[in-house]
Design an enzyme around this catalytic site. Structure first.
Site, mmCIF file in Angstrom:
data_model
loop_
_atom_site.group_PDB
_atom_site.id
_atom_site.type_symbol
_atom_site.label_atom_id
_atom_site.label_comp_id
_atom_site.label_asym_id
_atom_site.label_seq_id
_atom_site.Cartn_x
_atom_site.Cartn_y
_atom_site.Cartn_z
ATOM 1 N N ARG A 121 85.466 57.902 19.299
ATOM 2 C CA ARG A 121 84.663 57.908 18.068
ATOM 3 C C ARG A 121 83.163 57.936 18.360
ATOM 4 N NH1 ARG A 121 86.508 52.857 15.050
ATOM 5 N NH2 ARG A 121 86.574 52.153 17.202
ATOM 6 N N ASN A 162 89.663 55.780 13.568
ATOM 7 C CA ASN A 162 90.984 55.630 14.174
ATOM 8 C C ASN A 162 92.024 55.528 13.078
ATOM 9 O OD1 ASN A 162 90.096 55.619 16.830
ATOM 10 N ND2 ASN A 162 90.016 53.404 16.980
#
Length: 94
Positions: free
Chosen positions: A22, A40
């Site tokens: 990320r 996520n």
């Protein structure tokens, strides 16, 4: 909306959690001048909304297929998105 601006929702699978995916995705998106978010998912995948100029979105999708060091991307599935509100920044959520 600018005619050159597009948005896609992408689902990235493989070893993509626990490898700073990320943070890497956010940094890459910001380099390209994109907005959106990355998060996520409970199933172990990563989902991202990517918005901006078509060429930059296309480049980002190519980069997502490679991923950061430590990741092992097995697939990227994307579809056109039409966000209710166009994001102003690129953020990490969830």
């Amino acid at each position: 909306m600018d005619r050159n601006k597009t948005a896609v929702l992408a689902r990235i699978t493989g070893k993509v959690q626990g490898v700073s995916f990320r943070m890497w995705a956010r940094a890459e998106a910001m380099k390209l001048g994109l907005t959106g978010w990355v998060r996520n998912e409970k199933d172990g995948s990563v989902k991202a909304l990517i918005a901006g100029p078509e060429e930059a979105v296309s480049t980002m999708l190519k980069r997502l297929r490679q991923g950061p060091p430590g990741a092992s991307v097995s697939g990227v599935v994307s579809e056109k998105a039409d966000p209710d509100e166009w994001p102003e920044t690129f953020s990490i959520t969830g």
